[in-house]
Scaffold this motif. Sequence first.
Motif, PDB file in Angstrom:
ATOM      1  N   LEU A 158       0.656  -1.221  -0.035  1.00 16.44           N
ATOM      2  CA  LEU A 158       0.150   0.087  -0.157  1.00 16.44           C
ATOM      3  C   LEU A 158       0.965   1.234   0.010  1.00 16.44           C
ATOM      4  CD1 LEU A 158      -2.780  -1.173   2.499  1.00 16.44           C
ATOM      5  CD2 LEU A 158      -2.946  -0.715   0.010  1.00 16.44           C
ATOM      6  N   VAL A 159       2.135   1.118   0.681  1.00 23.53           N
ATOM      7  CA  VAL A 159       3.054   2.367   0.669  1.00 23.53           C
ATOM      8  C   VAL A 159       3.355   2.621  -0.679  1.00 23.53           C
ATOM      9  CG1 VAL A 159       5.080   3.105   1.519  1.00 23.53           C
ATOM     10  CG2 VAL A 159       3.626   2.067   3.049  1.00 23.53           C
ATOM     11  N   ASP A 160       3.797   1.520  -1.335  1.00 20.45           N
ATOM     12  CA  ASP A 160       4.502   1.716  -2.723  1.00 20.45           C
ATOM     13  C   ASP A 160       3.568   1.946  -3.752  1.00 20.45           C
ATOM     14  OD1 ASP A 160       6.825   1.357  -1.220  1.00 20.45           O
ATOM     15  OD2 ASP A 160       7.167  -0.818  -1.819  1.00 20.45           O
ATOM     16  N   CYS A 161       2.472   1.199  -3.697  1.00 26.05           N
ATOM     17  CA  CYS A 161       1.676   1.051  -5.090  1.00 26.05           C
ATOM     18  C   CYS A 161       0.287   1.691  -5.142  1.00 26.05           C
ATOM     19  CB  CYS A 161       1.355  -0.516  -5.407  1.00 26.05           C
ATOM     20  SG  CYS A 161       2.710  -1.604  -5.179  1.00 26.05           S
ATOM     21  N   SER A 162      -0.088   2.358  -3.898  1.00 29.71           N
ATOM     22  CA  SER A 162      -1.570   2.816  -4.123  1.00 29.71           C
ATOM     23  C   SER A 162      -1.495   4.634  -4.229  1.00 29.71           C
ATOM     24  CB  SER A 162      -2.330   2.483  -2.899  1.00 29.71           C
ATOM     25  OG  SER A 162      -1.532   3.042  -1.557  1.00 29.71           O
ATOM     26  N   GLY A 163      -0.435   5.093  -4.592  1.00 33.56           N
ATOM     27  CA  GLY A 163      -0.306   6.397  -4.778  1.00 33.56           C
ATOM     28  C   GLY A 163      -1.178   7.380  -5.524  1.00 33.56           C
ATOM     29  N   SER A 164      -1.902   6.499  -6.712  1.00 36.21           N
ATOM     30  CA  SER A 164      -2.758   6.984  -7.738  1.00 36.21           C
ATOM     31  C   SER A 164      -3.917   6.938  -7.004  1.00 36.21           C
ATOM     32  CB  SER A 164      -2.604   6.281  -8.898  1.00 36.21           C
ATOM     33  OG  SER A 164      -3.322   4.825  -8.727  1.00 36.21           O
ATOM     34  N   TYR A 165      -4.423   6.538  -5.828  1.00 37.50           N
ATOM     35  CA  TYR A 165      -5.603   6.411  -5.012  1.00 37.50           C
ATOM     36  C   TYR A 165      -5.468   7.277  -3.767  1.00 37.50           C
ATOM     37  CZ  TYR A 165      -6.985   2.099  -7.765  1.00 37.50           C
ATOM     38  OH  TYR A 165      -7.306   1.054  -8.504  1.00 37.50           O
ATOM     39  N   GLY A 166      -4.748   8.140  -3.905  1.00 36.06           N
ATOM     40  CA  GLY A 166      -4.552   9.354  -2.848  1.00 36.06           C
ATOM     41  C   GLY A 166      -3.723   9.087  -1.757  1.00 36.06           C
ATOM     42  N   THR A 167      -2.959   8.227  -1.642  1.00 36.77           N
ATOM     43  CA  THR A 167      -1.800   7.982  -0.618  1.00 36.77           C
ATOM     44  C   THR A 167      -0.257   8.633  -0.933  1.00 36.77           C
ATOM     45  OG1 THR A 167      -1.286   5.983  -1.509  1.00 36.77           O
ATOM     46  CG2 THR A 167      -2.943   5.815  -0.031  1.00 36.77           C
ATOM     47  N   SER A 168       0.263   8.858   0.001  1.00 38.42           N
ATOM     48  CA  SER A 168       1.667   9.465  -0.366  1.00 38.42           C
ATOM     49  C   SER A 168       2.828   8.850   0.337  1.00 38.42           C
ATOM     50  CB  SER A 168       1.455  10.845   0.369  1.00 38.42           C
ATOM     51  OG  SER A 168       0.560  11.656  -0.465  1.00 38.42           O
ATOM     52  N   ALA A 169       2.586   7.405   0.124  1.00 33.17           N
ATOM     53  CA  ALA A 169       3.724   6.569   0.640  1.00 33.17           C
ATOM     54  C   ALA A 169       3.936   7.063   2.030  1.00 33.17           C
ATOM     55  CB  ALA A 169       5.024   6.904  -0.187  1.00 33.17           C
ATOM     56  N   CYS A 170       5.161   7.417   2.580  1.00 28.07           N
ATOM     57  CA  CYS A 170       5.777   7.274   3.827  1.00 28.07           C
ATOM     58  C   CYS A 170       5.181   8.878   4.270  1.00 28.07           C
ATOM     59  CB  CYS A 170       6.893   7.375   4.147  1.00 28.07           C
ATOM     60  SG  CYS A 170       7.565   5.432   3.987  1.00 28.07           S
ATOM     61  N   GLN A 171       4.359   9.760   3.724  1.00 27.69           N
ATOM     62  CA  GLN A 171       4.093  10.980   4.011  1.00 27.69           C
ATOM     63  C   GLN A 171       2.473  10.964   4.424  1.00 27.69           C
ATOM     64  OE1 GLN A 171       6.409  13.385   4.457  1.00 27.69           O
ATOM     65  NE2 GLN A 171       7.908  11.851   3.848  1.00 27.69           N
ATOM     66  N   GLY A 172       2.064   9.889   4.710  1.00 29.47           N
ATOM     67  CA  GLY A 172       0.566   9.826   5.033  1.00 29.47           C
ATOM     68  C   GLY A 172      -0.273   9.463   3.854  1.00 29.47           C
ATOM     69  N   LYS A 196       9.279  -2.658   4.687  1.00 31.56           N
ATOM     70  CA  LYS A 196      10.799  -2.160   4.857  1.00 31.56           C
ATOM     71  C   LYS A 196      10.644  -0.671   5.698  1.00 31.56           C
ATOM     72  CE  LYS A 196      12.603  -5.257   2.250  1.00 31.56           C
ATOM     73  NZ  LYS A 196      13.324  -6.324   3.027  1.00 31.56           N
ATOM     74  N   GLY A 197       9.489  -0.063   5.614  1.00 38.58           N
ATOM     75  CA  GLY A 197       9.311   1.210   6.501  1.00 38.58           C
ATOM     76  C   GLY A 197       9.782   2.462   5.553  1.00 38.58           C
ATOM     77  N   VAL A 198      10.181   2.402   4.046  1.00 37.19           N
ATOM     78  CA  VAL A 198      10.912   3.446   3.351  1.00 37.19           C
ATOM     79  C   VAL A 198       9.830   3.223   2.238  1.00 37.19           C
ATOM     80  CG1 VAL A 198      12.957   3.644   4.308  1.00 37.19           C
ATOM     81  CG2 VAL A 198      12.479   1.921   2.377  1.00 37.19           C
ATOM     82  N   ALA A 199       9.694   4.365   1.333  1.00 34.26           N
ATOM     83  CA  ALA A 199       8.831   4.401   0.030  1.00 34.26           C
ATOM     84  C   ALA A 199       9.866   3.554  -1.047  1.00 34.26           C
ATOM     85  CB  ALA A 199       8.707   5.769  -0.318  1.00 34.26           C
ATOM     86  N   GLN A 200       9.302   2.733  -1.820  1.00 38.07           N
ATOM     87  CA  GLN A 200      10.121   2.281  -2.822  1.00 38.07           C
ATOM     88  C   GLN A 200       9.145   2.122  -4.060  1.00 38.07           C
ATOM     89  OE1 GLN A 200      11.926  -1.530  -0.187  1.00 38.07           O
ATOM     90  NE2 GLN A 200       9.718  -1.782  -0.957  1.00 38.07           N
ATOM     91  N   THR A 201       9.730   1.800  -5.257  1.00 41.64           N
ATOM     92  CA  THR A 201       9.146   1.544  -6.434  1.00 41.64           C
ATOM     93  C   THR A 201       8.263   0.263  -6.256  1.00 41.64           C
ATOM     94  OG1 THR A 201      11.052   2.299  -7.799  1.00 41.64           O
ATOM     95  CG2 THR A 201       9.182   0.916  -8.755  1.00 41.64           C
ATOM     96  N   CYS A 202       7.051   0.364  -6.681  1.00 40.54           N
ATOM     97  CA  CYS A 202       6.100  -0.574  -6.746  1.00 40.54           C
ATOM     98  C   CYS A 202       6.600  -1.862  -7.226  1.00 40.54           C
ATOM     99  CB  CYS A 202       4.647  -0.195  -7.350  1.00 40.54           C
ATOM    100  SG  CYS A 202       3.510  -1.649  -6.864  1.00 40.54           S
ATOM    101  N   LYS A 203       6.605  -2.923  -6.472  1.00 40.09           N
ATOM    102  CA  LYS A 203       7.131  -4.443  -7.174  1.00 40.09           C
ATOM    103  C   LYS A 203       6.212  -5.467  -7.226  1.00 40.09           C
ATOM    104  CE  LYS A 203      11.356  -3.860  -4.187  1.00 40.09           C
ATOM    105  NZ  LYS A 203      11.262  -2.276  -3.986  1.00 40.09           N
ATOM    106  N   LEU A 204       4.986  -5.496  -6.722  1.00 40.10           N
ATOM    107  CA  LEU A 204       3.979  -6.210  -7.009  1.00 40.10           C
ATOM    108  C   LEU A 204       2.538  -5.570  -6.856  1.00 40.10           C
ATOM    109  CD1 LEU A 204       3.025  -9.191  -7.410  1.00 40.10           C
ATOM    110  CD2 LEU A 204       3.030  -9.465  -4.945  1.00 40.10           C
TER     111      LEU A 204
END
Length: 305
Positions: A158-172, A196-204
Motif C-alpha cells: 500500500l505504501v509503494d503502489c497505491s499512490g494514484s488512489y490518494g496515498t503519499s507513501a511515507c508521508q501519510g 521495509k518502512g521506506v518508500a520504494q518503487t512498486c514491486k507487485l
Amino acid sequence: MWRKALLVVAAAILTLLVSRPSGQTETYEQWKLAFGQSFAEVEDSYRRAIFERNEKEVEEFNNRGESYQKGINQFSHMTDEEFLAMYARPTQPASQTQTQDAFVPNMPDIDWVINGKVSTVKNQGGCDAGYAFSTTGLLESYSLITKNTSTSLADQQLVDCSGSYGTSACQGGSRAGAMNYVKDKGIAFDSQYPYKGVAQTCKLDGGVTKITGYSQATGCDAIATALRKNPLSIAVDASNWKTYRSGIFSNCTSKVTQDALLVGQTTTYWKVKNSWGLSWGEYGYIRLALGDTCGLCGIIAYWPS
C-alpha cells in the motif's frame, strides 16, 4: 552466539521498560540498548538531554493521579515537535460533529481482541503509513471473522503502489484510497511483499485478497453499532500520544492525525489498536475515553463488504 545473548539481554530490558511499576526509572544507556539506538557523540549528548527531560515529565505527570499513565518508550529521545512532524501530522479535517458530552452505548461491551479476531500489533517505524496499517488490520480481522483464517497483509504494498488512489507513501495517506486500491487490485500477503518502512518503487501491483466495497459510519451510535459486526478502520487525534503507557486517555484535540483500528468498547472507553509496536501503550493498544473520542477526536470509521 554473542548476538543471540545480546538480543536476550535487550529483550529483558525492553520487558522491564514496558512493565515496570510507576515511578521506577531506567537509564538512558539501558533505553538505547532496549530500543537498538546509537548516536554520534554530539547528537548522543543532545538525545540524552531530551530523554532525561521527557523522563522527568513522565514521572511528574504520573504523580498527579490522572486517568492514564505516561511512560518511557521508543519516542523518549524525541522532542514533541519531532514526534508531531513524524507521527502525528493532520491526515484530514476534524469531525464536523464535535462534542465533549459523554456517550454511553446502550449495548453490551465488545472486545475483538479477547474474541481472537485481531491480528498481531505491527510497527510502522519512521514511515507515516498509519493508513496502510489501519487498512490491513481491518482486512486481517475481517478474514478472521468471516473465514476464521489468520493472514498478514502487505502494508508495504500500500505504501509503494497505491499512490494514484490518494496515498503519499511515507508521508501519510487516505484510508479510503487504500481501501479502493484493495477493492480494485487486491493486496498481497506480507510474506510476498515484506515491510521495509521506506518508500520504494512498486514491486507487485495487486493480489488475491480483495473486497467488493466498504461502508462508512460517523457519529457515536453508528460507530458503536458497526463495531458489533467487526473492528473498524478509524482516524483519530494522536498528537498527545507520544508518552502514553496505560489507562483511559482523554487528552485529545480536534485534529485528526493517525489512522488506527477500533477493536472494542465498554461503557467508559473505546479500545484502539495502533501500529507503533508492542513497546508503546498497553502493548500496542490505547483506551480512549468515550466522551473525548466520539466527535471531538474525529473518529470516522470504515469497514469492508
